[in-house]
Design a protein around this motif. Structure first.
Motif, PDB file in Angstrom:
ATOM      1  N   ASN A  49       0.797  -1.224   0.000  1.00 21.59           N
ATOM      2  CA  ASN A  49       0.000   0.000   0.000  1.00 21.59           C
ATOM      3  C   ASN A  49       0.831   1.275   0.000  1.00 21.59           C
ATOM      4  O   ASN A  49       0.304   2.358   0.263  1.00 21.59           O
ATOM      5  N   GLU A  74       2.193  -2.912   8.406  1.00 19.26           N
ATOM      6  CA  GLU A  74       1.366  -2.227   7.431  1.00 19.26           C
ATOM      7  C   GLU A  74       0.087  -1.706   8.086  1.00 19.26           C
ATOM      8  O   GLU A  74      -0.621  -2.444   8.760  1.00 19.26           O
ATOM      9  N   GLY A  75      -0.164  -0.414   7.937  1.00 22.46           N
ATOM     10  CA  GLY A  75      -1.344   0.212   8.520  1.00 22.46           C
ATOM     11  C   GLY A  75      -1.038   1.080   9.721  1.00 22.46           C
ATOM     12  O   GLY A  75      -1.873   1.898  10.120  1.00 22.46           O
ATOM     13  N   GLY A  86      -2.692   2.620  13.876  1.00 23.90           N
ATOM     14  CA  GLY A  86      -3.542   3.112  12.808  1.00 23.90           C
ATOM     15  C   GLY A  86      -4.982   3.274  13.260  1.00 23.90           C
ATOM     16  O   GLY A  86      -5.333   3.053  14.416  1.00 23.90           O
ATOM     17  N   ARG A  89     -10.293   1.952   8.531  1.00 27.93           N
ATOM     18  CA  ARG A  89     -10.047   0.848   7.595  1.00 27.93           C
ATOM     19  C   ARG A  89      -8.564   0.552   7.432  1.00 27.93           C
ATOM     20  O   ARG A  89      -8.185  -0.547   7.027  1.00 27.93           O
ATOM     21  N   ASP A  90      -7.723   1.532   7.736  1.00 30.99           N
ATOM     22  CA  ASP A  90      -6.280   1.337   7.585  1.00 30.99           C
ATOM     23  C   ASP A  90      -5.622   0.733   8.819  1.00 30.99           C
ATOM     24  O   ASP A  90      -4.431   0.427   8.799  1.00 30.99           O
ATOM     25  N   ILE A  92      -4.218  -1.698  11.693  1.00 37.55           N
ATOM     26  CA  ILE A  92      -3.634  -3.031  11.569  1.00 37.55           C
ATOM     27  C   ILE A  92      -4.650  -4.093  11.987  1.00 37.55           C
ATOM     28  O   ILE A  92      -5.497  -3.869  12.845  1.00 37.55           O
ATOM     29  N   ARG A  93      -4.546  -5.250  11.382  1.00 37.01           N
ATOM     30  CA  ARG A  93      -5.437  -6.361  11.727  1.00 37.01           C
ATOM     31  C   ARG A  93      -4.739  -7.386  12.622  1.00 37.01           C
ATOM     32  O   ARG A  93      -5.384  -8.289  13.148  1.00 37.01           O
ATOM     33  N   GLY A 162       0.402  -6.002   3.092  1.00 32.46           N
ATOM     34  CA  GLY A 162      -0.995  -5.629   3.242  1.00 32.46           C
ATOM     35  C   GLY A 162      -1.915  -6.820   3.043  1.00 32.46           C
ATOM     36  O   GLY A 162      -1.479  -7.948   2.795  1.00 32.46           O
ATOM     37  N   GLU A 166      -6.442  -5.466  -0.736  1.00 33.07           N
ATOM     38  CA  GLU A 166      -6.060  -4.053  -0.692  1.00 33.07           C
ATOM     39  C   GLU A 166      -5.202  -3.584  -1.853  1.00 33.07           C
ATOM     40  O   GLU A 166      -5.227  -2.400  -2.203  1.00 33.07           O
TER      41      GLU A 166
END
Length: 432
Positions: A49, A74-75, A86, A89-90, A92-93, A162, A166
């Motif tokens: 991303n 990422e994020g 973050g 939607r951005d 981190i998961r 990502g 995405e």
């Protein structure tokens, strides 16, 4: 006389630790390629991303690490202890499952594996000289293990790639790991400044010839050239300069009763092996494919050998004072804490508390950050897999060992060679 002389030499060697004759050899590097690698290392263009670079988690400000227990990939936003998880939607998961290691001296030829679990290593298993997550799909022409290692953070979902929905990089990786590398190479070579630099550095016929192999070599040459550090008080000691009193006491303990040198040996202070130390589990874990548990079984995840369970690669202790927090998951925020744990791993595991972990707030992940600690069977397995014997140390002795570790901290070398670039050819922002 010969026997007496041999005994004297043996005594001096045992007293001094590694012999002065032990030198560190490095893979060769090219200055033009290292300069190119400096830009790439700090350029978010290599992330799915376009929002994170290698330097985000291995920044000069934090001495080639990130100062967090578990990385925010990422994020996330920011650098070092200022980095957050973050938002929206951005956000981190998932946290990066392991601590971002320092990069000191990783261009040394002595390194035969990389990553905490050794998932990149020298091997003939795939007829390309290397064992890696890419298996037989590893690109051709990679000259050394450091160049191999360099391309895998680019393909890691929660580090730089990502999520699959995405961007084209993560989507390609979802099909097969090597599918993303040509896309990344094209991203880079169509930027005129990068194209010109690659043509000059690699003597290519034109920018269209740039491949992921060239990017990997440039990154490796930068890391090899940038993070060399062999100018510590320890090195001066080997040339005859005494250590400070506390460091000297720590040295005697380190190579003697504390038995630290049984694993942290040689000029880089690592045996390059894998050992189980019962470091307290933290975070989402990283284990074998299709294992649903948030545990981290270390080397076993790569070898599928039960004997490797909970074993992790011995880190080099060069500049260890600079790369907090410590442990494969950053469980300990102080050197004294990790030293105490080594002295009594069972007690360390039992007494550890979650507040010791340096984890940026992420409420949506809080339930999983320490859930593994509620699994009594898993905690018992971690406690049972210990490769080192406990050693009784007083607080004064712990302090002396910490002082000795300070003698392994480099001088001017700890700031790197080229540093952080002011800007990168993609025009994307450089983390500061």
């Amino acid at each position: 006389m010969k026997l007496a002389h041999a005994i004297l030499l043996l005594g001096l060697t045992l007293a001094a630790g590694p012999a002065p004759a032990e030198e560190v050899t490095f893979h060769p590097f090219d200055d033009a390629r290292a300069k190119l690698g400096q830009f790439l290392f700090y350029d978010p263009i290599l992330s799915g991303n376009r929002n994170i670079s290698c330097g985000t988690c291995h920044h000069h400000d934090t001495f080639s690490a990130d100062a967090l227990s578990l990385g925010i990939g990422e994020g996330g936003r920011g650098v070092g202890v200022r980095r957050d998880a973050g938002a929206g939607r951005d956000a981190i998961r998932k946290r990066v499952p392991r601590n971002a290691p320092g990069l000191w001296n990783i261009g040394a030829t002595a390194f035969t594996t990389f990553f905490h679990d050794g998932r990149v290593g020298l091997s003939d298993a795939y007829d390309n000289g290397y064992d890696s997550p890419a298996e037989e799909w590893l690109p051709d022409g990679l000259p050394n293990l450091l160049a191999v290692q360099a391309i895998f953070p680019l393909t890691a979902q929660f580090e730089m790639a990502g999520n699959p929905d995405e961007n084209e990089i993560s989507g390609a990786i979802h099909d097969r790991i090597d599918a993303a590398w040509p896309i990344l190479a094209k991203r880079v070579r169509v930027i005129p400044e990068y194209g010109e630099m690659f043509v000059a550095a690699f003597d290519l016929p034109g920018p269209e010839a740039v491949e992921i192999t060239h990017i990997a070599i440039a990154l490796a040459d930068f890391m090899n050239a940038e993070w060399r550090s062999l100018d510590a008080p320890w090195d001066a000691y080997l040339d005859g300069t005494p250590l400070a009193p506390a460091q000297e006491r720590g040295r005697v303990l380190f190579f003697g009763r504390a038995n630290c040198a049984s694993c942290h040996s040689g000029p880089l202070f690592t045996d390059h092996g894998f050992h189980a130390l019962a470091i307290p589990p933290v975070g989402p874990g990283r284990t074998r494919r299709f294992d649903p548990m948030p545990r981290d079984v270390g080397r076993m995840a790569e070898t599928d050998d039960l004997a490797d369970a909970y074993r992790f690669r011995t880190p080099s202790l060069r500049n260890v004072t600079l790369t907090e927090p410590w442990g494969h998951n950053g469980a300990y925020p102080t050197l004294a804490g990790i030293v105490r744990h080594h002295a009594d791993p069972v007690a360390g595991l039992a007494e550890w508390t979650p507040d010791l972990a340096r984890l940026p707030d992420a409420d949506w992940l809080g339930a999983t950050d320490f859930v593994i600690r509620s699994d009594t069977r898993e905690m018992a397995r971690v406690a049972a897999a210990i490769d080192i014997e406990p050693v009784a140390l007083s607080e004064a002795e712990v302090a002396d060992l910490v002082a000795f570790l300070g003698a392994l901290e480099g001088g001017e070398s700890r700031y790197g060679r080229l540093g952080v670039p002011d800007a990168v050819p993609s025009g994307l922002p450089v983390d500061r």
